[in-house]
Design a protein around this motif. Structure first.
Motif, PDB file in Angstrom:
ATOM      1  N   ARG A 290      37.017 -14.048 -17.622  1.00 35.37           N
ATOM      2  CA  ARG A 290      36.168 -14.298 -16.617  1.00 35.37           C
ATOM      3  C   ARG A 290      35.799 -15.839 -16.926  1.00 35.37           C
ATOM      4  O   ARG A 290      35.438 -16.610 -15.876  1.00 35.37           O
ATOM      5  N   LEU A 291      35.988 -16.426 -18.104  1.00 39.36           N
ATOM      6  CA  LEU A 291      35.690 -17.795 -18.317  1.00 39.36           C
ATOM      7  C   LEU A 291      36.615 -18.600 -17.763  1.00 39.36           C
ATOM      8  O   LEU A 291      36.274 -19.874 -17.148  1.00 39.36           O
ATOM      9  N   ARG A 292      37.849 -18.221 -18.071  1.00 43.04           N
ATOM     10  CA  ARG A 292      38.893 -18.904 -17.181  1.00 43.04           C
ATOM     11  C   ARG A 292      38.822 -18.998 -15.871  1.00 43.04           C
ATOM     12  O   ARG A 292      39.005 -19.872 -15.154  1.00 43.04           O
ATOM     13  N   TRP A 293      38.418 -17.821 -15.010  1.00 40.02           N
ATOM     14  CA  TRP A 293      38.268 -17.745 -13.865  1.00 40.02           C
ATOM     15  C   TRP A 293      37.093 -18.762 -13.426  1.00 40.02           C
ATOM     16  O   TRP A 293      36.940 -19.492 -12.155  1.00 40.02           O
ATOM     17  N   TRP A 294      36.027 -18.881 -14.187  1.00 36.46           N
ATOM     18  CA  TRP A 294      34.985 -19.683 -13.747  1.00 36.46           C
ATOM     19  C   TRP A 294      35.490 -21.141 -13.864  1.00 36.46           C
ATOM     20  O   TRP A 294      35.043 -21.894 -12.850  1.00 36.46           O
ATOM     21  N   ILE A 295      36.124 -21.491 -14.868  1.00 38.74           N
ATOM     22  CA  ILE A 295      36.782 -23.003 -14.882  1.00 38.74           C
ATOM     23  C   ILE A 295      37.770 -23.347 -13.733  1.00 38.74           C
ATOM     24  O   ILE A 295      37.542 -24.465 -12.941  1.00 38.74           O
ATOM     25  N   SER A 296      38.582 -22.288 -13.436  1.00 39.56           N
ATOM     26  CA  SER A 296      39.645 -22.656 -12.501  1.00 39.56           C
ATOM     27  C   SER A 296      38.937 -22.644 -10.752  1.00 39.56           C
ATOM     28  O   SER A 296      39.456 -23.386  -9.748  1.00 39.56           O
ATOM     29  N   GLU A 297      38.119 -21.414 -10.554  1.00 45.31           N
ATOM     30  CA  GLU A 297      37.541 -21.318  -9.408  1.00 45.31           C
ATOM     31  C   GLU A 297      36.139 -21.114  -9.208  1.00 45.31           C
ATOM     32  O   GLU A 297      35.603 -21.833  -8.414  1.00 45.31           O
ATOM     33  N   GLY A 298      35.590 -20.390  -9.949  1.00 47.05           N
ATOM     34  CA  GLY A 298      34.193 -20.169  -9.828  1.00 47.05           C
ATOM     35  C   GLY A 298      33.344 -21.547  -9.688  1.00 47.05           C
ATOM     36  O   GLY A 298      32.366 -21.582  -8.847  1.00 47.05           O
ATOM     37  N   GLN A 299      33.348 -22.275 -10.484  1.00 49.94           N
ATOM     38  CA  GLN A 299      32.534 -23.509 -10.574  1.00 49.94           C
ATOM     39  C   GLN A 299      32.527 -24.329  -9.442  1.00 49.94           C
ATOM     40  O   GLN A 299      31.746 -24.914  -8.861  1.00 49.94           O
ATOM     41  N   HIS A 300      34.012 -24.322  -8.938  1.00 49.86           N
ATOM     42  CA  HIS A 300      34.319 -25.103  -7.673  1.00 49.86           C
ATOM     43  C   HIS A 300      33.402 -24.441  -6.371  1.00 49.86           C
ATOM     44  O   HIS A 300      33.265 -25.238  -5.431  1.00 49.86           O
ATOM     45  N   GLU A 301      33.707 -23.189  -6.489  1.00 47.76           N
ATOM     46  CA  GLU A 301      32.969 -22.477  -5.264  1.00 47.76           C
ATOM     47  C   GLU A 301      31.471 -22.790  -5.510  1.00 47.76           C
ATOM     48  O   GLU A 301      30.965 -22.934  -4.348  1.00 47.76           O
ATOM     49  N   GLN A 302      31.012 -22.695  -6.456  1.00 46.29           N
ATOM     50  CA  GLN A 302      29.545 -23.052  -6.413  1.00 46.29           C
ATOM     51  C   GLN A 302      29.296 -24.589  -6.254  1.00 46.29           C
ATOM     52  O   GLN A 302      28.158 -24.743  -5.550  1.00 46.29           O
ATOM     53  N   LYS A 303      30.086 -25.295  -6.685  1.00 45.79           N
ATOM     54  CA  LYS A 303      29.887 -26.754  -6.354  1.00 45.79           C
ATOM     55  C   LYS A 303      29.969 -27.039  -4.694  1.00 45.79           C
ATOM     56  O   LYS A 303      29.222 -27.830  -4.216  1.00 45.79           O
ATOM     57  N   ALA A 304      30.877 -26.453  -4.121  1.00 43.58           N
ATOM     58  CA  ALA A 304      30.958 -26.609  -2.618  1.00 43.58           C
ATOM     59  C   ALA A 304      29.896 -26.092  -1.997  1.00 43.58           C
ATOM     60  O   ALA A 304      29.125 -26.703  -1.054  1.00 43.58           O
ATOM     61  N   ARG A 305      28.974 -24.984  -2.537  1.00 43.84           N
ATOM     62  CA  ARG A 305      27.862 -24.450  -1.810  1.00 43.84           C
ATOM     63  C   ARG A 305      26.727 -25.323  -2.115  1.00 43.84           C
ATOM     64  O   ARG A 305      25.990 -25.445  -1.070  1.00 43.84           O
ATOM     65  N   GLU A 306      26.594 -25.980  -3.106  1.00 42.20           N
ATOM     66  CA  GLU A 306      25.301 -26.603  -3.583  1.00 42.20           C
ATOM     67  C   GLU A 306      25.313 -28.009  -3.610  1.00 42.20           C
ATOM     68  O   GLU A 306      24.208 -28.721  -3.407  1.00 42.20           O
ATOM     69  N   GLY A 307      26.562 -28.749  -3.604  1.00 43.95           N
ATOM     70  CA  GLY A 307      26.858 -30.063  -3.643  1.00 43.95           C
ATOM     71  C   GLY A 307      26.938 -30.915  -2.214  1.00 43.95           C
ATOM     72  O   GLY A 307      27.062 -30.209  -1.230  1.00 43.95           O
ATOM     73  N   ALA A 308      27.117 -32.088  -2.394  1.00 42.38           N
ATOM     74  CA  ALA A 308      27.344 -32.912  -1.347  1.00 42.38           C
ATOM     75  C   ALA A 308      28.795 -33.512  -1.122  1.00 42.38           C
ATOM     76  O   ALA A 308      29.424 -33.310  -2.372  1.00 42.38           O
ATOM     77  N   LYS A 309      29.144 -33.971  -0.182  1.00 38.63           N
ATOM     78  CA  LYS A 309      30.571 -34.367  -0.093  1.00 38.63           C
ATOM     79  C   LYS A 309      30.496 -35.726  -0.957  1.00 38.63           C
ATOM     80  O   LYS A 309      29.597 -36.438  -1.310  1.00 38.63           O
ATOM     81  N   GLY A 310      31.859 -35.887  -1.534  1.00 37.55           N
ATOM     82  CA  GLY A 310      32.181 -37.273  -2.342  1.00 37.55           C
ATOM     83  C   GLY A 310      31.850 -38.344  -1.743  1.00 37.55           C
ATOM     84  O   GLY A 310      31.471 -38.625  -0.488  1.00 37.55           O
ATOM     85  N   LEU A 311      32.161 -39.591  -2.571  1.00 37.26           N
ATOM     86  CA  LEU A 311      32.005 -40.778  -1.992  1.00 37.26           C
ATOM     87  C   LEU A 311      32.956 -40.997  -0.787  1.00 37.26           C
ATOM     88  O   LEU A 311      32.706 -41.855   0.223  1.00 37.26           O
ATOM     89  N   THR A 312      34.303 -40.410  -0.868  1.00 40.77           N
ATOM     90  CA  THR A 312      35.010 -40.503   0.381  1.00 40.77           C
ATOM     91  C   THR A 312      35.280 -38.961   0.677  1.00 40.77           C
ATOM     92  O   THR A 312      35.552 -38.081  -0.018  1.00 40.77           O
ATOM     93  N   ALA A 313      35.186 -38.809   2.294  1.00 41.82           N
ATOM     94  CA  ALA A 313      35.600 -37.538   2.808  1.00 41.82           C
ATOM     95  C   ALA A 313      37.087 -37.293   2.745  1.00 41.82           C
ATOM     96  O   ALA A 313      37.422 -35.890   2.955  1.00 41.82           O
ATOM     97  N   SER A 314      37.786 -38.188   2.665  1.00 41.72           N
ATOM     98  CA  SER A 314      39.271 -38.020   2.826  1.00 41.72           C
ATOM     99  C   SER A 314      40.139 -39.656   2.401  1.00 41.72           C
ATOM    100  O   SER A 314      39.459 -40.314   2.027  1.00 41.72           O
ATOM    101  N   ALA A 315      41.371 -39.023   2.116  1.00 44.35           N
ATOM    102  CA  ALA A 315      42.128 -40.068   1.619  1.00 44.35           C
ATOM    103  C   ALA A 315      42.333 -41.447   2.642  1.00 44.35           C
ATOM    104  O   ALA A 315      42.355 -42.487   2.253  1.00 44.35           O
ATOM    105  N   ALA A 316      42.332 -41.048   3.908  1.00 49.55           N
ATOM    106  CA  ALA A 316      42.117 -42.139   5.017  1.00 49.55           C
ATOM    107  C   ALA A 316      41.089 -42.787   4.908  1.00 49.55           C
ATOM    108  O   ALA A 316      40.871 -44.049   5.208  1.00 49.55           O
ATOM    109  N   GLU A 317      39.676 -42.473   4.636  1.00 49.30           N
ATOM    110  CA  GLU A 317      38.627 -43.009   4.840  1.00 49.30           C
ATOM    111  C   GLU A 317      38.730 -43.851   3.439  1.00 49.30           C
ATOM    112  O   GLU A 317      38.075 -45.060   3.461  1.00 49.30           O
ATOM    113  N   LEU A 318      39.048 -43.478   2.295  1.00 44.03           N
ATOM    114  CA  LEU A 318      39.200 -44.410   1.063  1.00 44.03           C
ATOM    115  C   LEU A 318      40.319 -45.460   1.462  1.00 44.03           C
ATOM    116  O   LEU A 318      39.773 -46.748   0.912  1.00 44.03           O
ATOM    117  N   GLU A 319      41.233 -45.310   2.001  1.00 45.92           N
ATOM    118  CA  GLU A 319      42.318 -46.147   2.503  1.00 45.92           C
ATOM    119  C   GLU A 319      41.492 -47.463   3.291  1.00 45.92           C
ATOM    120  O   GLU A 319      41.817 -48.855   2.849  1.00 45.92           O
TER     121      GLU A 319
END
Length: 730
Positions: A290-319
């Motif tokens: 379950r710890l491995r699942w959290w590291i690979s998937e769970g924490q990213h799902e939670q971040k997507a729900r709670e966090g904001a988008k990064g400094l760039t939304a896409s590679a094109a915006e960064l370019e």
């Protein structure tokens, strides 16, 4: 049945495994660099492979700031950290009455008092502020360029101490900056830091209680820092003497203060001890799936729900951003690369900042010929020597004028022979307007300050300055990057990798630091936290520090400068923030953002040079051979007001100087004194005698150059003399 005690702290993970009968089979202590779950997984894999720690058979108990999230993933028993530490202390040291545990980002004090058959406990904890913690010490030491091994061996006893704020890590940083710029030796600043940590514990976390022997010091800082242990022993012995605390017969105060070799692992030991009293079915290790699942998937799902988008939304915006701002910095020739330009008379500008000292060489037409810099070594005189060596090595022998700016300008102006000591706001405004003459707003973000200059018709109409808080400045970002062991030049590269970022609070750097700790506990990675710091910086700069609520009202053309704007992650956040408030804004990064202060000082010196005056520059040889001594003691304390600033007298050997034989700290002829550490202009004067001399000089200047406006005002409202004569009796 083996038992594993795991302490997942704010900066490190500690683990200790016993065989069920008390014998230690395995232990380790490592920094997790914000990857708490990943470091726990690494430890578990090692303990399984090396010691046969088995799921479904052995037990695991976990404590620390990151334990609440990780414990359910492992089937572990969660133990509150104060309970864990108390259990270890009661087992190993039943004689102890007071415990101080200093961690990476929190502090705890525990009082044990006899109560019936056992002992009652009082616990006081600080976790919302970094003041007095291990991070507080390490951050300040990094700023002073003190290596960890050197810091561990630095002492306390016998060194002069200076005032450093003990309650707030940010104010302490400001105090340390002041001491650095005053020329106070680094060992004295570090000793003062240890003093502040102990004072914070005794004054704040004891809540009026008196620590009585025996005393136990726990945690990494108490274990590793020799000077901190010395400070504890000094203050506790002094306190016991003042409060007339009875000591065990034949015992010295030093022998009653214990620092065990296992001070790092007491929370782990306490977990194991509590496990002995729990049923054997509690805390059965469920494995790492379950710890491995959290590291690979769970924490990213939670971040997507709670966090904001990064400094760039896409590679094109960064370019697109990189096309517009990635090449805005002009390459400044290094001093060594400018050898072909050395025959002409040049103008030298130096900016002695809080974290670096910069020098720029200008031609008489205002062209940048070369630049160099040195990291601030905590001593402006040594910084000046380092800069001058580089300029001279490049072959620039003919200096037509020298301009200084930055924190060190007042201390150095007479020592090196400056022609212009330029206020920082003037220097930065001059540099900006030289390249962007139609600028409306200049935002300069430096190492430890933020300057915002509002312009009207090419002149500064208003400005905002924040130098008392690290919120929104470059040193805070640099400190976080160093803590994560990421080179500052790689900050943007890492921050742009974050696809989502946590929401960090705007405002005080201490609360921001606390917020970072909370986000680490939730599993946010270092690159995501670094991106979030860049994203919140504009709020801290414009709203918190600048107190500007309506950006559209201050103008349309914004100039970003200062060394912090070399960080493209910061530039991206600034551009997005300004465009969100002023959609039509034109945001420009100064072509020499890091050298802007030095360029401004050089441009002011160039104007002075064109007046045909002779430079006061003392020459490379004299600057290189400068000898100086710094004195800070009771005789240097300022008594002009109740604040009683503890000043530093820096005496520099300069031919022809008058000396000060009349001073409480006398120096003979051939030495010139510079006073620093004062908080107001009065502190630049030693005593009443010098004040009288200065007043006489001011009166003489007033007579020589009368204030015409004052004379006109007096004449306009003065009644005619004859009107004052009483009327005749006739």
């Amino acid at each position: 049945m083996k038992r594993l005690g795991l302490d997942v702290g704010s900066t490190t993970v500690k683990a200790l495994l016993d065989d069920g009968s008390g014998a230690v089979l395995w232990q380790d202590y490592q920094r997790h660099d914000t990857k708490q779950a990943e470091k726990v997984l690494e430890f578990l894999q090692r303990v399984e492979a090396e010691c046969g720690f088995a799921p479904g058979v052995d037990r695991i108990l976990i404590t620390g700031s990151g334990a609440g999230l990780i414990a359910p993933l492992l089937g572990a028993k969660f133990v509150q950290e104060v309970v864990a530490v108390s259990a270890a202390v009661e087992k190993l040291h039943p004689e102890v009455n007071f415990v101080s545990e200093i961690g990476g980002e929190d502090m705890k004090t525990l009082f044990f008092s006899p109560s019936g058959d056992g002992k009652s406990k009082q616990v006081f904890m600080q976790s919302a502020c970094s003041g007095g913690t291990g991070t507080f010490i390490e951050k300040t030491a990094r700023k002073l360029k003190v290596a960890p091994d050197e810091l561990a061996q630095m002492g306390y006893t016998g060194l002069d101490l200076h005032k450093i704020s003990s309650k707030c890590g940010i104010f302490a940083e400001t105090d340390a900056n002041t001491l650095v710029k005053s020329g106070v030796p680094v060992p004295e600043i570090i000793a003062s830091l240890f003093e502040a940590v102990v004072y914070q514990n005794l004054a704040t976390l004891t809540k009026g209680n008196v620590p009585t022997p025996h005393v136990l010091l726990l945690g990494g800082p108490n274990l590793f820092f020799k000077g901190l242990q010395e400070a504890w022993r000094h203050h506790l012995a002094k306190l016991w003497n003042e409060r007339r605390v009875a000591l065990p017969e034949g015992s010295s105060p030093e022998s009653l203060i214990l620092v065990p070799s296992e001070a790092l692992y007491y929370a782990c030991i306490g977990c194991i001890e509590i496990g002995r009293t729990e049923p054997a079915t509690v805390g059965i290790y469920s494995g790492t799936e379950r710890l491995r699942w959290w590291i690979s998937e769970g924490q990213h799902e939670q971040k997507a729900r709670e966090g904001a988008k990064g400094l760039t939304a896409s590679a094109a915006e960064l370019e697109r951003f990189m096309q517009n701002y990635g090449q805005t910095q002009r390459g400044v020739p290094s001093a060594a690369a400018a050898a072909s330009l050395t025959e002409q008379t040049v103008i030298l500008g130096c900016d002695f900042g809080s974290t670096t000292a910069k020098a720029v060489v200008l031609s008489q037409s205002g062209e940048v010929l070369a630049s160099c810099y040195v990291p601030s070594n905590g001593n402006p005189i040594e910084d000046a020597k380092g800069l001058m060596r580089q300029v001279r090595a490049a072959g620039f022998e003919r200096i037509g004028a020298l301009g200084l700016t930055g924190y060190g300008k007042d201390l150095l102006k007479d020592i090196v022979g400056s022609d212009m000591a330029v206020v920082e706001t003037v220097a930065h405004a001059t540099a900006a307007l030289h390249y962007i003459p139609d600028a409306d707003v200049i935002c300069d973000v430096g190492g430890t300050d933020v300057k915002i200059m509002l312009l009207r018709q090419g002149t500064v109409a208003d400005f905002r300055l924040n130098s008392q808080c690290s919120s929104g400045n470059g040193a805070f970002l640099q400190g976080v990057a160093e803590r994560y062991r990421i080179p500052l030049e790689d900050y943007a590269q890492n921050a742009f990798q974050a696809r989502s970022i946590p929401a960090l609070a705007m405002g005080c750097g201490v609360f921001l630091q606390s917020d970072i700790v909370n986000q680490q506990r939730k599993g946010w990675a270092r690159e995501e936290i670094m991106a979030a710091l860049a994203a919140v910086l504009p709020l801290n700069v414009w709203v918190y520090a600048g107190q500007i609520q309506n950006l559209a009202a201050v103008g349309r053309k914004f100039v970003l400068q200062g060394g912090t704007h070399r960080n493209l992650a910061v530039v991206k956040a600034q551009v997005d923030f300004i465009h969100a408030k002023v959609p039509t804004a034109d945001v420009v990064v100064h072509p020499y953002s890091g050298e802007a202060g030095a360029i401004g000082a050089a441009l002011c010196a160039l104007d002075w040079f064109k007046g045909g005056q002779q430079t006061r520059f003392r020459g490379y040889d004299l600057i290189e051979s400068l000898e100086y001594k710094a004195t800070t003691n009771e005789d240097t304390v300022c008594h002009w007001c109740p604040v009683n600033c503890r000043r530093t007298f820096i005496d520099v050997q300069i031919p022809g100087a008058a000396g000060r034989p009349w001073s409480k700290v006398p120096v003979e002829a051939g030495w010139e004194r510079v006073i620093s550490g004062n908080t107001c202009p009065k502190g630049l004067l030693e005593d009443v005698k010098e004040m009288k001399v200065v007043k006489d000089q001011l009166e003489e200047a007033r007579r020589a150059y009368p204030n015409i406006a004052e004379l006109v005002r007096e004449g306009a409202f003065k009644r005619a003399k004859e009107e004052l004569v009483p009327a005749s009796a006739d």
